[in-house]
Enzyme design. Structure first.
Site, PDB file in Angstrom:
ATOM      1  CD  GLN A 103      16.871  15.427 -20.547  1.00 21.88           C
ATOM      2  OE1 GLN A 103      18.082  15.523 -20.490  1.00 21.88           O
ATOM      3  NE2 GLN A 103      16.091  16.054 -19.691  1.00 21.88           N
ATOM      4  CG  HIS A 121      18.791  11.551 -24.351  1.00 19.27           C
ATOM      5  ND1 HIS A 121      19.041  12.030 -23.094  1.00 19.27           N
ATOM      6  CD2 HIS A 121      19.092  12.582 -25.203  1.00 19.27           C
ATOM      7  CE1 HIS A 121      19.480  13.284 -23.170  1.00 19.27           C
ATOM      8  NE2 HIS A 121      19.505  13.644 -24.437  1.00 19.27           N
ATOM      9  CB  CYS A 129      21.287  -3.807 -37.487  1.00 17.85           C
ATOM     10  SG  CYS A 129      22.889  -4.235 -38.206  1.00 17.85           S
ATOM     11  CB  CYS A 132      21.627  -2.859 -42.244  1.00 17.85           C
ATOM     12  SG  CYS A 132      20.565  -3.917 -41.236  1.00 17.85           S
ATOM     13  CB  CYS A 155      21.953  -7.675 -38.033  1.00 17.21           C
ATOM     14  SG  CYS A 155      20.705  -7.138 -39.205  1.00 17.21           S
ATOM     15  N   GLY A 195      12.552  16.661 -12.942  1.00 20.14           N
ATOM     16  CA  GLY A 195      13.586  15.658 -12.665  1.00 20.14           C
ATOM     17  C   GLY A 195      14.729  15.599 -13.652  1.00 20.14           C
ATOM     18  CB  THR A 196      16.090  17.105 -16.422  1.00 21.71           C
ATOM     19  OG1 THR A 196      17.325  17.103 -17.149  1.00 21.71           O
ATOM     20  CG2 THR A 196      15.406  18.449 -16.590  1.00 21.71           C
ATOM     21  CB  SER A 197      21.013  17.186 -13.612  1.00 26.08           C
ATOM     22  OG  SER A 197      21.445  16.618 -14.831  1.00 26.08           O
ATOM     23  CB  ALA A 237       8.452  13.307 -10.161  1.00 26.29           C
TER      24      ALA A 237
END
Ligand code: OAD
Length: 249
Positions: A103, A121, A129, A132, A155, A195-197, A237
């Site tokens: 993530q 994510h 851009c 486009c 852009c 390490g993710t909530s 970790a």
């Protein structure tokens, strides 16, 4: 120096696993110096809530503020190094088939030598851009030069605004990312959740998917999360992963 005691069940699962899927979150990079999402922000950004800056609404309302925040984070990440946890995963890939689904929008797994199959994510390093969709590469800015607001570049193809290549709250994940993550989970024989909530969906549903598919889950997180796992190992970790990989020899 003696390391932490690796839980026996975690060690046995890791030793038996031929295909390992790692699902990582912000805690994976905390010991590299990248603040997690739910840590209070410091310095320039202490007044802002990340959950409010990471939205299409904030971008529409105040693109200079949102662009400056992401450029500041990009320069922060560029100055950080992978930690012992990232490096341990890259080493693990030498003895087992290893896929990383993250993530995180940083590139620390890649810089440690791991192949990331999915950035659920998006990435701080993949601008595009907002009109486009053309991808754009930009040099990393100097953090000292970012104060307050920065105008996003325009852009060259269509005069749209260049936006961060991340997923904002309310936006869809990159095409195919979730399907790929699910396929990888179902094909693995161990899922490491690091390490993710577990507060942001759909990523937060992936450990549960592993459990329903009969794939064992080992969670590494110093704090309780409520995510389903066969082993909850309360360790960081950069401490836990090297100790675990050390036992695989
Ligand atoms: P969070 O900031 O929500 O959670 C970080 C987790 O890491 C917490 O459970 C901490 O206990 C744990 N942690 C902290 N230090 C650690 C360490 N050294 N080792 C291991 N674990 C540690 O981050 P995420 O779960 O990644 O989304 O957040 C998920 C998503 O919410 C992010 O990708 C972002 C955010 O809003 C988007 O931007 C779309």
């Amino acid at each position: 120096m003696s390391g932490p005691v690796v839980p026996q069940h975690a060690r046995e699962l890791a030793q038996a696993a031929r295909r390992v899927l790692v699902l990582s979150g912000a805690g994976m990079s905390a010991e590299s110096g990248v603040p997690t999402f739910r840590d209070a922000q410091t310095g320039l950004w202490h007044r802002y809530d990340p959950a409010e800056l990471a939205t299409p609404q904030a971008w529409a309302r105040d693109p200079g503020l949102v662009w400056a925040w992401y450029e500041w984070r990009r320069s922060l990440v560029a100055a950080c190094q992978p930690n012992a946890g990232h490096r341990a995963l890259a080493e693990w890939a030498r003895i087992a088939e290893m896929s990383v689904v993250t993530q995180n929008v940083d590139d620390l797994h890649e810089r440690a030598g791991s192949a990331v199959v999915v950035h659920l994510h998006g990435s701080l390093f993949a601008h595009r851009c907002d009109s486009c969709g053309a991808p754009v590469e930009l040099p990393v800015p100097d953090q000292a030069e970012i104060s307050g607001r920065l105008a996003p570049p325009v852009c060259v193809h269509c005069t749209g605004r260049i936006r961060p290549g991340v997923v904002w709250f309310g936006e869809a994940l990159p095409a195919g990312a979730l399907d790929e993550a699910m396929t990888q989970i179902e094909a693995s024989d161990l899922v490491m959740v690091v390490g993710t909530s577990g507060m942001v969906h759909p990523a937060a549903a992936l450990p549960g998917l592993a459990v329903s598919a009969g794939v064992p889950v080992v969670e590494i997180n110093p704090n309780p999360t409520g995510l389903p796992a066969d082993v909850h190992w309360p360790v960081t970790a950069a401490v836990g992963l090297p100790a675990l990989v050390d036992q695989l020899g």
